[in-house]
Design a protein around this motif. Structure first.
Motif, PDB file in Angstrom:
ATOM      1  N   PRO A   1      -0.177   3.047   9.458  1.00 48.87           N
ATOM      2  CA  PRO A   1      -0.943   2.415   8.279  1.00 48.87           C
ATOM      3  C   PRO A   1      -0.306   1.133   7.509  1.00 48.87           C
ATOM      4  N   GLU A   2       0.974   1.123   7.890  1.00 52.55           N
ATOM      5  CA  GLU A   2       1.336  -0.402   7.288  1.00 52.55           C
ATOM      6  C   GLU A   2       0.882  -1.569   8.316  1.00 52.55           C
ATOM      7  N   LYS A   3       0.839  -1.244   9.490  1.00 52.10           N
ATOM      8  CA  LYS A   3       0.501  -2.343  10.437  1.00 52.10           C
ATOM      9  C   LYS A   3      -0.977  -2.371  10.265  1.00 52.10           C
ATOM     10  N   LEU A   4      -1.765  -1.485  10.149  1.00 55.08           N
ATOM     11  CA  LEU A   4      -3.283  -1.644   9.935  1.00 55.08           C
ATOM     12  C   LEU A   4      -3.789  -2.330   8.658  1.00 55.08           C
ATOM     13  N   LEU A   5      -3.072  -1.876   7.688  1.00 55.21           N
ATOM     14  CA  LEU A   5      -3.320  -2.415   6.193  1.00 55.21           C
ATOM     15  C   LEU A   5      -2.811  -4.014   6.171  1.00 55.21           C
ATOM     16  N   GLU A   6      -1.706  -4.365   6.925  1.00 60.46           N
ATOM     17  CA  GLU A   6      -1.361  -5.714   7.093  1.00 60.46           C
ATOM     18  C   GLU A   6      -2.420  -6.481   7.728  1.00 60.46           C
ATOM     19  N   LEU A   7      -2.990  -5.829   9.031  1.00 60.99           N
ATOM     20  CA  LEU A   7      -4.133  -6.573   9.863  1.00 60.99           C
ATOM     21  C   LEU A   7      -5.295  -7.116   9.072  1.00 60.99           C
ATOM     22  N   PHE A   8      -5.681  -5.927   8.250  1.00 58.17           N
ATOM     23  CA  PHE A   8      -7.023  -6.064   7.712  1.00 58.17           C
ATOM     24  C   PHE A   8      -6.931  -6.539   6.538  1.00 58.17           C
ATOM     25  N   SER A   9      -5.920  -6.197   5.971  1.00 59.56           N
ATOM     26  CA  SER A   9      -5.655  -6.742   4.256  1.00 59.56           C
ATOM     27  C   SER A   9      -6.808  -6.874   3.399  1.00 59.56           C
ATOM     28  N   PRO A  10      -7.107  -5.495   3.247  1.00 63.49           N
ATOM     29  CA  PRO A  10      -7.981  -5.198   2.180  1.00 63.49           C
ATOM     30  C   PRO A  10      -7.552  -5.612   0.497  1.00 63.49           C
ATOM     31  N   LYS A  11      -8.609  -6.195  -0.147  1.00 59.40           N
ATOM     32  CA  LYS A  11      -8.287  -7.047  -1.278  1.00 59.40           C
ATOM     33  C   LYS A  11      -7.673  -5.718  -2.057  1.00 59.40           C
ATOM     34  N   LYS A  12      -6.846  -6.121  -2.967  1.00 59.24           N
ATOM     35  CA  LYS A  12      -5.765  -5.287  -3.807  1.00 59.24           C
ATOM     36  C   LYS A  12      -6.447  -4.255  -4.790  1.00 59.24           C
ATOM     37  N   ASN A  13      -7.873  -4.902  -5.569  1.00 60.60           N
ATOM     38  CA  ASN A  13      -8.353  -3.753  -6.290  1.00 60.60           C
ATOM     39  C   ASN A  13      -9.216  -2.933  -5.511  1.00 60.60           C
ATOM     40  N   LEU A  14      -9.179  -2.913  -4.293  1.00 67.34           N
ATOM     41  CA  LEU A  14      -9.909  -1.763  -3.637  1.00 67.34           C
ATOM     42  C   LEU A  14      -9.108  -0.586  -3.232  1.00 67.34           C
ATOM     43  N   CYS A  15      -9.722   0.638  -3.186  1.00 69.17           N
ATOM     44  CA  CYS A  15      -8.721   1.785  -2.876  1.00 69.17           C
ATOM     45  C   CYS A  15      -8.608   2.022  -1.360  1.00 69.17           C
ATOM     46  N   ILE A  16      -7.327   2.425  -1.122  1.00 72.94           N
ATOM     47  CA  ILE A  16      -7.346   2.947   0.368  1.00 72.94           C
ATOM     48  C   ILE A  16      -7.269   4.682   0.438  1.00 72.94           C
TER      49      ILE A  16
ATOM     50  N   VAL B   1       1.785  10.290   4.257  1.00 73.67           N
ATOM     51  CA  VAL B   1       2.323   9.025   4.630  1.00 73.67           C
ATOM     52  C   VAL B   1       1.567   7.878   4.357  1.00 73.67           C
ATOM     53  N   THR B   2       0.180   7.896   4.748  1.00 68.06           N
ATOM     54  CA  THR B   2      -0.907   6.812   4.587  1.00 68.06           C
ATOM     55  C   THR B   2      -0.709   6.373   2.917  1.00 68.06           C
ATOM     56  N   VAL B   3      -0.917   7.472   2.011  1.00 63.07           N
ATOM     57  CA  VAL B   3      -0.784   7.421   0.815  1.00 63.07           C
ATOM     58  C   VAL B   3       0.590   6.541  -0.015  1.00 63.07           C
ATOM     59  N   CYS B   4       1.402   7.095   0.628  1.00 62.45           N
ATOM     60  CA  CYS B   4       2.669   6.499   0.071  1.00 62.45           C
ATOM     61  C   CYS B   4       2.779   5.064   0.666  1.00 62.45           C
ATOM     62  N   VAL B   5       2.206   4.524   1.790  1.00 65.95           N
ATOM     63  CA  VAL B   5       2.331   3.254   2.268  1.00 65.95           C
ATOM     64  C   VAL B   5       1.393   2.244   1.437  1.00 65.95           C
ATOM     65  N   ALA B   6       0.297   2.826   1.302  1.00 63.01           N
ATOM     66  CA  ALA B   6      -0.738   2.220   0.505  1.00 63.01           C
ATOM     67  C   ALA B   6      -0.081   1.890  -0.843  1.00 63.01           C
ATOM     68  N   GLN B   7       0.334   2.920  -1.480  1.00 64.16           N
ATOM     69  CA  GLN B   7       0.948   2.781  -3.021  1.00 64.16           C
ATOM     70  C   GLN B   7       2.226   1.660  -2.844  1.00 64.16           C
ATOM     71  N   LYS B   8       2.994   1.903  -1.765  1.00 66.72           N
ATOM     72  CA  LYS B   8       4.057   0.912  -1.804  1.00 66.72           C
ATOM     73  C   LYS B   8       3.764  -0.625  -1.565  1.00 66.72           C
ATOM     74  N   MET B   9       2.430  -0.526  -0.925  1.00 65.66           N
ATOM     75  CA  MET B   9       1.797  -2.169  -0.684  1.00 65.66           C
ATOM     76  C   MET B   9       1.013  -2.508  -1.976  1.00 65.66           C
ATOM     77  N   GLY B  10       1.179  -1.732  -2.895  1.00 68.51           N
ATOM     78  CA  GLY B  10       0.384  -2.295  -4.055  1.00 68.51           C
ATOM     79  C   GLY B  10      -1.166  -1.608  -3.983  1.00 68.51           C
ATOM     80  N   TYR B  11      -1.665  -0.894  -3.311  1.00 71.17           N
ATOM     81  CA  TYR B  11      -2.840  -0.327  -3.646  1.00 71.17           C
ATOM     82  C   TYR B  11      -3.015   0.891  -4.323  1.00 71.17           C
TER      83      TYR B  11
END
Length: 362
Positions: A34-49, A58-68
Motif C-alpha cells: 500500500p505504501e508504494k501504491l499510494l506513493e505512485l497514485f498520490s490521491p489528494k489528502k482530503n480523500l479517504c483510503i 495494514v493498509t489502514v495503518c499505512v494510509a493513516q501514517k501517510m496522512g490520509y
C-alpha cells in the motif's frame, strides 16, 4: 503507468514492523504494497483510503501514517479488533492498568464462570481455561476504559500460544505445558510491545465490523483509493485461524464462517458454492465502489488463483474482467512471489506460490 512495472512487488527484503507482529494473523499484508501504491497514485489528502477486507489493518495503518483518513471493513471481529487497536493511541496509564489486572488475577484460583465451547477440554487444559477465564473477567472490569479494545487485543494475541494447538497455523494437538503464570506473563509481554510500538497520534481511521457486500451508506462518496486483498476461494480460512479467539472473546465463529467469502468450508459442504460465486460477489462490490470512488481513484486488488474441485480459477482475470464490464479502466496486472512464511492452512490444496496485484481506475 510505466512506474508500476518498475517496482519489484515481491519486496523480498521487507521486514515486518513491530506493531504488525504483536498479534498473529494469516497471510498478512506487507506495508510496502500500500505504501508504494499510494506513493505512485498520490490521491489528494482530503480523500479517504478504503480497504473493504482490512484483515489486520495494514493498509489502514499505512494510509493513516501517510496522512490520509482511512476506512477499514472486515467481517471477522478479530480483524477489526486488531485494526482498531493498531490505529488508536495507547494511553499513558495502559501498562499500569495491565499490571493491576494481573495482580488481581493472582488472587483468584477459579473464574466466576467457566468458559465453554466445542472441544475446549481438548485444546485447553483446565488450568489454562481457568487462567484465561479469570484474565478475561478482570479485563471486563475495565469495559469503560478508553483502551478496553487494547486489553482484549493483548488477551487475544496469547490464546493460541497457551493452548494445546501446535501453532497458529497448524491444528495438531501438542501439550506445551503452559501454566497460569505463563498466561499472565505473555499478556504483559504483549501489552508492553503494544505500548512501545503503538501510534502516538494520527488522522481518523474508521473501522467497520460488517460484511463488505452489505455496506449501503456506511462509506462516504470521497474514496480516493481502494487497496485490499479479498479472501478469494480456498486460499485461507480466516474464521478458522481465529476460531478460538472468537470463542474466548464471545463472538460466534460459525456465523462468521457462514458469511466469509472464500472459506474452503463453503466450497466443500453438501450445498457447495460453484466457481462463479466469487465473480458474483466481486461484481456486487465493484459496482458499489464505483459510486463511492472519485474519478481517477485506483482500485488495487492483491489476489491469488484458486483450485476448486480440480479446476483452476484465475481470480486476477475475474477481477479485471468485472472491472472493465462495470466501466473501470484496466491499468495493470502485476505479479509478485508469495513468501512461504506468510502462508497458512490448506497449503497442499491451494498451492499458492504467486499472487497478483490487479489495478483498475475509475
Amino acid at each position: 503507468m510505466k512506474d508500476l512495472y518498475s517496482v519489484d512487488w515481491t519486496f523480498k527484503e521487507a521486514r515486518t514492523e513491530p506493531l504488525h507482529s504483536i498479534h498473529p494473523y494469516p497471510a498478512k499484508f506487507i506495508p510496502q504494497i500500500p505504501e508504494k501504491l499510494l506513493e505512485l497514485f498520490s490521491p489528494k489528502k482530503n480523500l479517504c483510503i478504503l480497504d473493504p477486507f482490512c484483515g489486520s489493518g495494514v493498509t489502514v495503518c499505512v494510509a493513516q501514517k501517510m496522512g490520509y483518513n482511512a476506512i477499514g471493513v472486515d467481517l471477522n471481529p478479530i480483524a477489526t479488533l486488531i485494526t482498531r487497536v493498531k490505529t488508536t493511541p495507547v494511553a499513558d496509564d495502559f501498562l499500569n492498568i495491565c499490571d493491576s489486572i494481573v495482580e488481581e488475577c493472582k488472587k483468584h484460583e477459579q473464574p466466576v464462570e467457566k468458559k465453554n465451547f466445542p472441544n475446549i477440554d481438548h485444546w485447553f487444559s483446565v488450568d489454562i481455561q481457568y487462567a484465561l477465564a479469570i484474565l478475561k473477567e478482570q479485563i471486563d472490569v475495565f469495559r469503560d476504559y478508553q483502551n478496553y479494545d487494547a486489553l482484549n487485543f493483548c488477551f487475544s494475541s496469547i490464546i493460541v500460544k497457551v493452548s494445546n494447538q501446535d501453532s497458529d497455523t497448524r491444528y495438531a494437538f501438542r501439550d506445551k505445558g503452559k501454566t497460569k503464570t505463563d498466561v499472565l506473563k505473555f499478556f504483559l509481554q504483549s501489552a508492553r510491545k503494544l505500548k512501545k510500538n503503538s501510534i502516538k497520534d494520527g488522522t481518523t481511521a474508521t473501522i467497520l465490523n460488517m460484511n463488505s457486500l452489505h455496506l449501503d451508506d456506511q462509506i462516504p462518496n470521497n474514496i480516493g483509493a481502494v487497496i485490499t486483498s479479498p479472501p478469494y476461494p480456498c486460499a485461507y480460512e480466516y474464521w478458522l485461524y481465529h476460531k478460538f479467539r472468537m470463542y474466548w472473546l464471545n463472538y460466534d465463529p460459525i456465523q462468521v464462517r457462514g458469511e466469509e467469502i472464500g472459506a474452503r468450508y463453503s466450497y466443500f459442504k453438501k450445498s457447495k458454492y460453484e466457481g462463479y460465486d466469487f465473480a458474483v460477489q466481486m461484481t456486487k462490490l465493484l459496482s458499489y465502489l464505483y459510486d463511492k470512488c472519485v474519478p481517477g481513484a485506483p482500485l488495487c486488488f492483491v489476489i491469488g488463483r484458486s483450485k476448486i474441485h480440480g479446476q483452476i480459477y484465475n481470480n486476477d482475470e475475474i477481477i479485471a474482467d468485472i472491472g472493465k464490464s462495470i466501466g473501470y479502466k484496466y491499468i495493470a496486472t502485476l505479479t509478485r512471489d508469495m513468501v512461504n512464511s506468510r502462508k497458512s492452512f490448506n497449503l497442499s490444496h491451494a498451492r499458492i506460490k504467486v499472487e497478483y496485484i490487479v489495478v483498475l481506475q475509475k
